[in-house]
Design a protein around this motif. Sequence first.
Motif, mmCIF file in Angstrom:
data_model
loop_
_atom_site.group_PDB
_atom_site.id
_atom_site.type_symbol
_atom_site.label_atom_id
_atom_site.label_comp_id
_atom_site.label_asym_id
_atom_site.label_seq_id
_atom_site.Cartn_x
_atom_site.Cartn_y
_atom_site.Cartn_z
ATOM 1 N N ALA A 1 1.820 -4.704 -10.956
ATOM 2 C CA ALA A 1 1.468 -5.301 -9.665
ATOM 3 C C ALA A 1 0.746 -6.632 -9.837
ATOM 4 O O ALA A 1 -0.042 -6.825 -10.770
ATOM 5 C CB ALA A 1 0.578 -4.343 -8.881
ATOM 6 N N ASP A 2 1.021 -7.542 -8.900
ATOM 7 C CA ASP A 2 0.216 -8.753 -8.783
ATOM 8 C C ASP A 2 -1.055 -8.469 -7.992
ATOM 9 O O ASP A 2 -2.107 -9.040 -8.260
ATOM 10 C CB ASP A 2 1.024 -9.844 -8.075
ATOM 11 C CG ASP A 2 2.243 -10.264 -8.875
ATOM 12 O OD1 ASP A 2 2.054 -10.776 -9.993
ATOM 13 O OD2 ASP A 2 3.365 -10.062 -8.391
ATOM 14 N N LEU A 3 -0.933 -7.582 -7.006
ATOM 15 C CA LEU A 3 -2.048 -7.235 -6.136
ATOM 16 C C LEU A 3 -2.000 -5.733 -5.880
ATOM 17 O O LEU A 3 -0.938 -5.197 -5.562
ATOM 18 C CB LEU A 3 -1.937 -7.991 -4.804
ATOM 19 C CG LEU A 3 -2.960 -7.679 -3.717
ATOM 20 C CD1 LEU A 3 -4.337 -8.239 -4.097
ATOM 21 C CD2 LEU A 3 -2.510 -8.270 -2.372
ATOM 22 N N VAL A 4 -3.138 -5.048 -6.045
ATOM 23 C CA VAL A 4 -3.222 -3.622 -5.719
ATOM 24 C C VAL A 4 -4.222 -3.460 -4.583
ATOM 25 O O VAL A 4 -5.330 -4.017 -4.632
ATOM 26 C CB VAL A 4 -3.648 -2.771 -6.926
ATOM 27 C CG1 VAL A 4 -3.703 -1.290 -6.535
ATOM 28 C CG2 VAL A 4 -2.685 -2.962 -8.090
ATOM 29 N N CYS A 5 -3.825 -2.699 -3.560
ATOM 30 C CA CYS A 5 -4.640 -2.513 -2.360
ATOM 31 C C CYS A 5 -4.948 -1.028 -2.151
ATOM 32 O O CYS A 5 -4.061 -0.187 -2.324
ATOM 33 C CB CYS A 5 -3.922 -3.038 -1.123
ATOM 34 S SG CYS A 5 -3.290 -4.722 -1.275
ATOM 35 N N HIS A 6 -6.169 -0.755 -1.753
ATOM 36 C CA HIS A 6 -6.550 0.596 -1.301
ATOM 37 C C HIS A 6 -7.080 0.426 0.116
ATOM 38 O O HIS A 6 -8.082 -0.244 0.335
ATOM 39 C CB HIS A 6 -7.624 1.199 -2.199
ATOM 40 C CG HIS A 6 -7.813 2.680 -2.010
ATOM 41 N ND1 HIS A 6 -8.062 3.251 -0.782
ATOM 42 C CD2 HIS A 6 -7.797 3.712 -2.905
ATOM 43 C CE1 HIS A 6 -8.184 4.568 -0.922
ATOM 44 N NE2 HIS A 6 -8.021 4.867 -2.201
ATOM 45 N N THR A 7 -6.402 1.057 1.082
ATOM 46 C CA THR A 7 -6.795 0.847 2.476
ATOM 47 C C THR A 7 -7.630 1.986 3.039
ATOM 48 O O THR A 7 -7.548 2.304 4.223
ATOM 49 C CB THR A 7 -5.552 0.607 3.363
ATOM 50 O OG1 THR A 7 -4.619 1.678 3.192
ATOM 51 C CG2 THR A 7 -4.891 -0.713 3.026
#
Length: 406
Positions: A204-210
């Motif tokens: 991943a370039d960006l990992v998000c946890h919402t």
Amino acid sequence: MTDTSSTRPAEGEAQAPRPSRLHRLMRYLPLVAPFLLWAVPCWVLLHAGQHWPLPVTLAGTALFALGLIGMPLAMMRGHGRRQRDRAAIVGDTLLGASWVLFTWSVLFGVLLRIALTVAGVGEGQDRARIVTWAVLGTSAVLLGWGYAEARRVPRVRRRDVELPRLGAGLDGLRVVLITDTHYGPLDRARWSARVCETVNTLEADLVCHTGDIADGTAERRRAQAAPLAAVRATHARVYVTGNHEYYSQAQGWVELMDALGWEPLRNRHLLLERGGDTLVIAGVDDVTAESSGLAGHRAHLAGALHGADPDLPVLLLAHQPKFVDRAAAAGVDLQLSGHTHGGQIWPFHHLVRLDQPALAGLSRHGTRTLLYTSRGTGFWGPPFRVFAPSEITLLVLRSPHPPTTP
């Protein structure tokens, strides 16, 4: 990665939405739901013309009565002030089992009985007993399958998403979304580590946890959350709070995620730059934050976008899909959310739809804004997922004008 954001409130920020129909309905559910969840299956399985031997009827009725009494007591002890994990596991499991039994008791108690009558299969006692065994068999299969689905490492769900304003240099940007991990009474430290290993295979370039990291405080669930420190991303790992953080000392979770190397986007933004183009990565606190009374916590989109170039595309992290109305009004290009769990246990899906504009997947809102709603990576409460599989999401962002190859 550059931080150019502000958490200062702005005038004219939209007021919190009025309580939805689901929220109004939920006020009354605690009074009647436990009784219905146990009384309806008891009647359909034991007292609707089966004429079981008296010992069977008495034992079965006693078992349902024990569930009716024991489930709320276990849940109060497990999720109340004392936070007893073993009691929570018992109460949550009984809740899930009673919901499945209730659902199929209603469906088979009506529809199957009608179908058998039309088909001329069985009469009286025989027909009633066919319904009983159908309910018990279906419920047992769904609970066994649902438990396995809840405890497994989620499958990766891949989706290309074209954003009209995305620059060519950002074409192919890989964004991984995890959400609603809900670390809780069942120790899932090993599961958490395997989820993080899966995320790392996606480059991943960006990992998000919402949000909705856990049910419990950061101190209590630290061991389950610790593997998140091993997640890798080329540019950044970002996080926003969910409603469950505000049941469990949200600031502690913000601080722990920061310590684990994740960037808490509390009403602010970062700039992701690649190939000469820029993407605004913004995040807001959950919409329940302000009512929690925790100082400085609120969903504040104007603050999150303060100072950002309005001509740049915006990716927004907001825990609940219903925040998309504000996102669309502000011209956000893509909102990432969780919260719904895809319904988690069918047919709870239909109740979720009363509260949220989307259940799962990609949807369009307004002329520009796309919303991706994840079914969630973990599960809340009952350790079952029925017709609502969990997911780790890989979104590949696409520009309408991708770079040309020599």
